[in-house]
Design an enzyme around this catalytic site. Structure first.
Site, PDB file in Angstrom:
ATOM      1  N   ASP A 190      41.614  36.234  30.788  1.00  0.00           N
ATOM      2  CA  ASP A 190      42.587  35.441  31.538  1.00  0.00           C
ATOM      3  C   ASP A 190      43.754  34.999  30.658  1.00  0.00           C
ATOM      4  OD1 ASP A 190      40.034  35.562  32.705  1.00  0.00           O
ATOM      5  OD2 ASP A 190      40.409  33.789  33.912  1.00  0.00           O
ATOM      6  N   HIS A 194      46.860  33.339  32.231  1.00  0.00           N
ATOM      7  CA  HIS A 194      47.424  32.150  32.879  1.00  0.00           C
ATOM      8  C   HIS A 194      48.815  31.759  32.377  1.00  0.00           C
ATOM      9  CE1 HIS A 194      44.337  31.084  35.681  1.00  0.00           C
ATOM     10  NE2 HIS A 194      43.389  31.115  34.773  1.00  0.00           N
ATOM     11  N   ASP A 218      43.854  36.854  36.548  1.00  0.00           N
ATOM     12  CA  ASP A 218      44.290  35.474  36.337  1.00  0.00           C
ATOM     13  C   ASP A 218      45.454  35.400  35.351  1.00  0.00           C
ATOM     14  OD1 ASP A 218      42.575  34.477  38.194  1.00  0.00           O
ATOM     15  OD2 ASP A 218      41.552  33.090  36.859  1.00  0.00           O
ATOM     16  N   ASN A 275      40.938  35.589  40.967  1.00  0.00           N
ATOM     17  CA  ASN A 275      41.001  34.639  42.077  1.00  0.00           C
ATOM     18  C   ASN A 275      42.367  33.961  42.186  1.00  0.00           C
ATOM     19  OD1 ASN A 275      39.994  33.329  39.584  1.00  0.00           O
ATOM     20  ND2 ASN A 275      39.994  31.452  40.797  1.00  0.00           N
ATOM     21  N   HIS A 276      43.064  33.767  41.066  1.00  0.00           N
ATOM     22  CA  HIS A 276      44.368  33.103  41.144  1.00  0.00           C
ATOM     23  C   HIS A 276      45.446  34.022  41.713  1.00  0.00           C
ATOM     24  CE1 HIS A 276      43.675  29.113  39.313  1.00  0.00           C
ATOM     25  NE2 HIS A 276      42.607  29.723  38.818  1.00  0.00           N
ATOM     26  N   HIS A 317      36.952  40.546  37.640  1.00  0.00           N
ATOM     27  CA  HIS A 317      37.281  39.193  37.209  1.00  0.00           C
ATOM     28  C   HIS A 317      36.078  38.264  37.195  1.00  0.00           C
ATOM     29  CE1 HIS A 317      39.772  35.738  36.364  1.00  0.00           C
ATOM     30  NE2 HIS A 317      39.256  35.097  37.410  1.00  0.00           N
TER      31      HIS A 317
END
Length: 412
Positions: A87, A89, A125, A160-161, A265
């Site tokens: 991830d 972000h 993500d 999921n994001h 993920h």
């Protein structure tokens, strides 16, 4: 049926911007000593590029990378080094650090691919919690183009994001993330007829625009509040189903199999495999492209993107199991083994849940957990990546200003 090696001009370009029963016998299993035959997947890429590009490599001895599925689902990459990154972000600095450490990105600031025939897999993500989300997506696309010219490749899986943002859930968006959406949407006005060029070039101009907007302002400044509203609107335009960034995300799978390694993920369980990996990927891509039959009912793919045991939300394999008793641990291990057997895979690599101890493996190293929370919006931890060569995997960690390779693990 025709299956060619993956060409430089992908068939997955985004559309131009417009405003649980366990069935383990549903898939034929390959003999244990043989890899899954990827060439038999029906929806394979057909290449019209010259044969020199089809083979992807600099040397005639290199076997081509073969990609099947739309979006990419099964990848045959003979003899390739595979690097997996967790991830990100929205943290561009940490992303560059991780990619440089993995040996696939130049350290001179020119954003050049240095991985040769390496296959890079990013575990999703990229969105939320940081202010350079689109810049990271642009960087990875640029690196993919460069990698293909050298016989390598870059793949992403959605997390999921990504699905949350396409649904319009902006709860975890950083203020700078909204600002980037405003700048990017305005920037697109100059590239109305060429999304590809605009998207790839964004990494080169985004930081200048970011510096220009760095003015000290109170959060409650009237102009700041107006800009926040403008940011929500811009993000909605870009990421709603059928929006330009949603279509860009639709190019990527939620489950990817490279040789005999699975990448996703959250985590795959047997009923996901029974449902069909390629089927899930197609349904998520279809939804992100805004191709659902009804606008009022977007037909969100539940099994892949919704629910605690969906592919992008599942934490079964990545939770701290120090509190599990032997029975619970054995049950999870059994589920993992059944999943891998059904998918014809040896091991699975997941992100989603930050590992405070760093990249690690469990259950005889049949599951690797590689999200280390490297983004400054999460744990701001030191970057770590997983390197896979055949049946062997090792963790690459940064050590102050130099890079050291630790935790060499043989996978059997």
């Amino acid at each position: 049926m025709v299956t060619d090696s993956y060409s430089v001009s992908s068939a997955l370009s985004p559309a131009k911007p417009t405003m649980a029963s366990l069935c383990l016998n549903s898939l034929p299993l390959p003999p244990p000593s043989q890899p899954r035959k990827l060439l038999e997947t029906p929806s394979s890429f057909s290449s019209s590029a010259p044969s020199s590009l089809n083979t992807y490599g600099k040397t005639e001895a290199s076997k081509p990378i073969v990609v099947s599925g739309n979006p990419p689902t099964f990848v045959s990459a003979p003899g390739r080094r595979i690097v997996a990154v967790g991830d990100l972000h929205g943290d561009l600095d940490q992303t560059r650090c991780a990619l440089e450490m993995a040996g696939v990105l130049s350290s001179d600031g020119e954003d050049l691919w240095t991985g040769g025939e390496t296959v890079l897999v990013q575990l999703g993500d990229i969105l939320d919690r940081g202010e350079d989300e689109i810049a990271i997506l642009s960087l990875l696309r640029s690196l993919d183009i460069q990698a293909k010219a050298e016989g390598g490749a870059v793949f992403q899986v959605n997390g999921n994001h990504e699905s949350m943002n396409v649904e319009g859930d902006f709860r975890f968006v950083d203020a700078g993330g909204f600002d980037e959406c405003i700048d990017f949407l305005e920037y697109l006005d100059d590239y109305r007829d060429d999304w590809e060029e605009a998207f790839v070039d964004w990494i080169g101009v985004s930081q200048k625009l970011k510096e220009d907007r760095k003015m000290p302002q109170s959060y409650w400044d009237p102009w700041n509040l107006v800009r926040r509203q403008k940011g929500v609107i811009a993000r909605s335009i870009l990421l709603r189903p059928g929006g330009p960034l949603a279509c860009e995300l639709a190019r990527h799978a939620v489950v990817l199999k490279v040789n005999d390694w699975l990448f996703c993920h959250g985590g795959l369980v047997p009923h996901h495999v029974a449902y069909g990996i390629e089927r899930m990927n197609k349904e998520v891509s279809h939804w992100m492209r805004g191709l659902s039959e009804s606008e009022d009912d977007p037909d969100i793919p539940f099994i892949a993107t919704r629910g605690y045991d969906s592919v992008v939300w599942n934490r079964l394999y990545s939770r701290d199991n120090s509190d599990f008793d032997d029975y619970q641990s054995n049950q999870i291990h059994s589920i993992l083994e059944k999943t891998l057997q059904a998918a014809g895979a040896k091991a699975m690599v997941v992100g989603h849940t930050p590992q405070t101890v760093g990249v690690n493996c469990k259950y005889n190293c049949s599951i690797w957990r590689i999200d280390v929370g490297m983004s400054s919006g999460v744990l701001n931890s030191r970057p770590e990546v997983l390197e896979i060569r055949g049946d062997k995997a090792r963790v690459i960690r940064s050590e102050r200003d130099s890079f050291s390779e630790l935790n060499f693990v043989d996978y059997i």
